[in-house]
Design a protein around this motif. Structure first.
Motif, PDB file in Angstrom:
ATOM      1  N   HIS A   3       0.836  -1.194   0.000  1.00  0.00           N
ATOM      2  CA  HIS A   3       0.000   0.000   0.000  1.00  0.00           C
ATOM      3  C   HIS A   3       0.876   1.251   0.000  1.00  0.00           C
ATOM      4  O   HIS A   3       1.858   1.339   0.737  1.00  0.00           O
ATOM      5  CB  HIS A   3      -0.899   0.011   1.236  1.00  0.00           C
ATOM      6  N   VAL A   4       0.550   2.202  -0.859  1.00  0.00           N
ATOM      7  CA  VAL A   4       1.229   3.493  -0.890  1.00  0.00           C
ATOM      8  C   VAL A   4       0.317   4.506  -0.211  1.00  0.00           C
ATOM      9  O   VAL A   4      -0.800   4.749  -0.659  1.00  0.00           O
ATOM     10  CB  VAL A   4       1.554   3.931  -2.328  1.00  0.00           C
ATOM     11  N   GLU A   5       0.787   5.075   0.879  1.00  0.00           N
ATOM     12  CA  GLU A   5      -0.003   6.031   1.652  1.00  0.00           C
ATOM     13  C   GLU A   5      -0.049   7.377   0.934  1.00  0.00           C
ATOM     14  O   GLU A   5       0.983   7.920   0.540  1.00  0.00           O
ATOM     15  CB  GLU A   5       0.631   6.203   3.035  1.00  0.00           C
ATOM     16  N   ARG A   6      -1.235   7.899   0.771  1.00  0.00           N
ATOM     17  CA  ARG A   6      -1.365   9.219   0.127  1.00  0.00           C
ATOM     18  C   ARG A   6      -1.378  10.310   1.193  1.00  0.00           C
ATOM     19  O   ARG A   6      -2.230  10.326   2.081  1.00  0.00           O
ATOM     20  CB  ARG A   6      -2.614   9.313  -0.725  1.00  0.00           C
ATOM     21  N   VAL A   7      -0.429  11.217   1.103  1.00  0.00           N
ATOM     22  CA  VAL A   7      -0.320  12.357   2.007  1.00  0.00           C
ATOM     23  C   VAL A   7      -0.723  13.605   1.224  1.00  0.00           C
ATOM     24  O   VAL A   7      -0.102  13.934   0.208  1.00  0.00           O
ATOM     25  CB  VAL A   7       1.108  12.517   2.547  1.00  0.00           C
ATOM     26  N   VAL A   8      -1.753  14.275   1.683  1.00  0.00           N
ATOM     27  CA  VAL A   8      -2.219  15.501   1.021  1.00  0.00           C
ATOM     28  C   VAL A   8      -1.878  16.685   1.915  1.00  0.00           C
ATOM     29  O   VAL A   8      -2.255  16.733   3.084  1.00  0.00           O
ATOM     30  CB  VAL A   8      -3.733  15.465   0.746  1.00  0.00           C
ATOM     31  N   VAL A   9      -1.141  17.639   1.351  1.00  0.00           N
ATOM     32  CA  VAL A   9      -0.723  18.839   2.068  1.00  0.00           C
ATOM     33  C   VAL A   9      -1.632  19.985   1.640  1.00  0.00           C
ATOM     34  O   VAL A   9      -1.735  20.291   0.449  1.00  0.00           O
ATOM     35  CB  VAL A   9       0.747  19.179   1.767  1.00  0.00           C
ATOM     36  N   LEU A  10      -2.295  20.599   2.607  1.00  0.00           N
ATOM     37  CA  LEU A  10      -3.212  21.702   2.311  1.00  0.00           C
ATOM     38  C   LEU A  10      -2.493  23.023   2.540  1.00  0.00           C
ATOM     39  O   LEU A  10      -2.193  23.400   3.679  1.00  0.00           O
ATOM     40  CB  LEU A  10      -4.454  21.608   3.200  1.00  0.00           C
ATOM     41  N   ALA A  11      -2.202  23.740   1.456  1.00  0.00           N
ATOM     42  CA  ALA A  11      -1.517  25.030   1.536  1.00  0.00           C
ATOM     43  C   ALA A  11      -2.564  26.144   1.641  1.00  0.00           C
ATOM     44  O   ALA A  11      -3.375  26.312   0.735  1.00  0.00           O
ATOM     45  CB  ALA A  11      -0.643  25.243   0.310  1.00  0.00           C
ATOM     46  N   LEU A  12      -2.532  26.857   2.756  1.00  0.00           N
ATOM     47  CA  LEU A  12      -3.464  27.957   2.981  1.00  0.00           C
ATOM     48  C   LEU A  12      -2.782  29.289   2.711  1.00  0.00           C
ATOM     49  O   LEU A  12      -1.546  29.376   2.637  1.00  0.00           O
ATOM     50  CB  LEU A  12      -3.995  27.905   4.411  1.00  0.00           C
ATOM     51  N   ASP A  13      -3.579  30.329   2.596  1.00  0.00           N
ATOM     52  CA  ASP A  13      -3.023  31.648   2.339  1.00  0.00           C
ATOM     53  C   ASP A  13      -2.087  32.060   3.473  1.00  0.00           C
ATOM     54  O   ASP A  13      -2.418  31.901   4.651  1.00  0.00           O
ATOM     55  CB  ASP A  13      -4.169  32.660   2.222  1.00  0.00           C
ATOM     56  N   PRO A  73       2.065  25.618   8.631  1.00  0.00           N
ATOM     57  CA  PRO A  73       1.718  26.861   9.315  1.00  0.00           C
ATOM     58  C   PRO A  73       1.424  28.008   8.357  1.00  0.00           C
ATOM     59  O   PRO A  73       1.857  28.013   7.200  1.00  0.00           O
ATOM     60  CB  PRO A  73       2.965  27.165  10.152  1.00  0.00           C
ATOM     61  N   VAL A  74       0.689  28.973   8.887  1.00  0.00           N
ATOM     62  CA  VAL A  74       0.388  30.207   8.165  1.00  0.00           C
ATOM     63  C   VAL A  74       0.754  31.380   9.061  1.00  0.00           C
ATOM     64  O   VAL A  74       0.988  31.225  10.257  1.00  0.00           O
ATOM     65  CB  VAL A  74      -1.105  30.281   7.776  1.00  0.00           C
ATOM     66  N   THR A  75       0.797  32.561   8.478  1.00  0.00           N
ATOM     67  CA  THR A  75       1.113  33.764   9.228  1.00  0.00           C
ATOM     68  C   THR A  75       0.186  33.891  10.442  1.00  0.00           C
ATOM     69  O   THR A  75      -1.037  33.853  10.278  1.00  0.00           O
ATOM     70  CB  THR A  75       0.962  35.007   8.338  1.00  0.00           C
ATOM     71  N   PRO A  76       0.739  34.009  11.653  1.00  0.00           N
ATOM     72  CA  PRO A  76      -0.115  34.045  12.848  1.00  0.00           C
ATOM     73  C   PRO A  76      -1.215  35.100  12.786  1.00  0.00           C
ATOM     74  O   PRO A  76      -2.326  34.869  13.267  1.00  0.00           O
ATOM     75  CB  PRO A  76       0.883  34.347  13.972  1.00  0.00           C
ATOM     76  N   ALA A  77      -0.922  36.258  12.182  1.00  0.00           N
ATOM     77  CA  ALA A  77      -1.916  37.335  12.137  1.00  0.00           C
ATOM     78  C   ALA A  77      -3.151  36.945  11.335  1.00  0.00           C
ATOM     79  O   ALA A  77      -4.223  37.539  11.502  1.00  0.00           O
ATOM     80  CB  ALA A  77      -1.291  38.591  11.542  1.00  0.00           C
ATOM     81  N   SER A  78      -3.013  35.925  10.462  1.00  0.00           N
ATOM     82  CA  SER A  78      -4.147  35.535   9.624  1.00  0.00           C
ATOM     83  C   SER A  78      -5.040  34.490  10.278  1.00  0.00           C
ATOM     84  O   SER A  78      -6.069  34.111   9.715  1.00  0.00           O
ATOM     85  CB  SER A  78      -3.635  34.988   8.282  1.00  0.00           C
ATOM     86  N   VAL A  79      -4.652  34.021  11.466  1.00  0.00           N
ATOM     87  CA  VAL A  79      -5.410  32.971  12.138  1.00  0.00           C
ATOM     88  C   VAL A  79      -6.487  33.587  13.023  1.00  0.00           C
ATOM     89  O   VAL A  79      -6.217  34.477  13.830  1.00  0.00           O
ATOM     90  CB  VAL A  79      -4.486  32.086  12.984  1.00  0.00           C
ATOM     91  N   THR A  80      -7.715  33.125  12.862  1.00  0.00           N
ATOM     92  CA  THR A  80      -8.831  33.603  13.673  1.00  0.00           C
ATOM     93  C   THR A  80      -9.554  32.418  14.297  1.00  0.00           C
ATOM     94  O   THR A  80      -9.355  31.266  13.897  1.00  0.00           O
ATOM     95  CB  THR A  80      -9.816  34.409  12.818  1.00  0.00           C
ATOM     96  N   ALA A  81     -10.399  32.701  15.272  1.00  0.00           N
ATOM     97  CA  ALA A  81     -11.135  31.636  15.949  1.00  0.00           C
ATOM     98  C   ALA A  81     -12.164  30.987  15.033  1.00  0.00           C
ATOM     99  O   ALA A  81     -12.583  29.850  15.266  1.00  0.00           O
ATOM    100  CB  ALA A  81     -11.810  32.177  17.203  1.00  0.00           C
TER     101      ALA A  81
END
Length: 315
Positions: A3-13, A73-81
């Protein structure tokens, strides 16, 4: 066929480029055991926190195919609740039970999505107070490199993402492959998840002698009884000077470090051999099999027999 494990990386702004590349670099060196693909919430380029944008070829639909999802990770200032609607929609594509990994501020994204409610987690130590204010129902531990609260794994800043990915390779396929990946990537093969995030390393003077050579000497003699006096003698330092310098460089006492190395070596032997537990204990420097059982359980929460059974089943 394996089995080949599929790793999906989600790139956010606002993604950090270094951490964005960690999954591909680590999993891509694992002898074809993993396939790494990258996506965004809409299939369009995203801005990085550097002076360039990141082009991708896939949208959020590939998250449905993932065995493991990584949130860099993304820029801390862009993270909201509260997450933007398109991020929430993308995360909703992830199948139940999928392993999810965050690096640094990626933990904020998982917490905002409700995925860390009541769980242990970590993030970058500098953002710990901010995280606690935003997400008081998450059991945050800001002092460790990563937390594996299966099936969600959170890691601290930057290079701890390498540690987390190597941990996954080791967990999936054993220490031999993880060590091989580490050698190819020229990174330390094993840093315990419970190791401190932040260790102040004073800049040594030009004539200062370090403890690296003594650590290598000790690794070649784990089966021998090694006292602090033996280590200090090899380093040609007084006991007090050696203990202080060792702590400055490694972030823990020589005794704790030796235990970690012995446990790591015992795990390798449990995975790769059929040696009795008592014999493995002697090979790695524990006085008895009971001592090995105690230290292994303290480190990873299982007995030697259960650990060996897990990897024999995987093989």
């Amino acid at each position: 066929m394996r089995h080949v494990e599929r790793v999906v990386v989600l790139a956010l702004d606002g993604v950090y480029p270094f951490e964005l590349g960690i999954p591909s670099r680590i999993f891509g060196a694992a002898d074809g055991r993993y396939e790494v693909v990258t996506c965004t919430v809409d299939g369009k380029p995203v801005r990085s926190n550097a002076d360039f944008s990141v082009m991708v070829e896939r949208g959020p639909e590939v998250l449905r195919t993932a065995d493991t999802v990584v949130i860099p990770p993304v820029t801390p200032a862009s993270v909201t609740a509260e997450l933007p609607a398109e991020v929430t929609a993308a995360l909703a594509q992830i199948r139940p039970g999928t392993r999810i990994v965050s690096i640094c501020t990626g933990a904020f994204v998982l917490a905002a999505a409700g995925l860390l409610e009541g769980r242990r987690a970590t993030t970058h130590w500098q953002l710990a107070d901010h995280f606690r204010r935003m997400f008081p129902h998450v059991a945050l531990d800001p002092d460790v490199l990563f937390v594996d609260d299966d099936p969600i794994l959170t890691s601290a800043g930057a290079a701890s993402g390498v540690d987390a990915c190597l941990h996954i390779v080791r967990k999936d396929h054993g220490s031999a492959l993880a060590n091989s990946v580490a050698r190819r990537c020229v990174v330390p093969p094993w840093r315990d998840g419970g190791q401190a995030q932040y260790i102040e390393h004073p800049v040594p003077g030009p004539t200062t002698t370090g403890t690296a050579a003594t650590r290598q000497w000790a690794l070649e003699r784990l089966g021998e009884p090694l006292a602090l006096a033996d280590l200090a003698g090899h380093a040609r330092m007084s006991l007090r000077t050696f203990a202080r310098r060792f702590g400055d460089e490694v972030g823990m006492s020589p005794g704790r470090w030796l235990i970690q190395q012995r446990v790591a070596r015992a795990r390798q032997l449990l995975e790769s051999s059929d040696l009795p537990v008592d014999q493995i204990a002697g090979e790695v420097g524990f006085a008895t099999g009971a001592s090995l059982r105690q230290h292994l359980h303290a480190a990873i929460g299982v007995s030697p027999q259960a650990y060996r059974r897990t990897f024999q089943t995987a093989r």
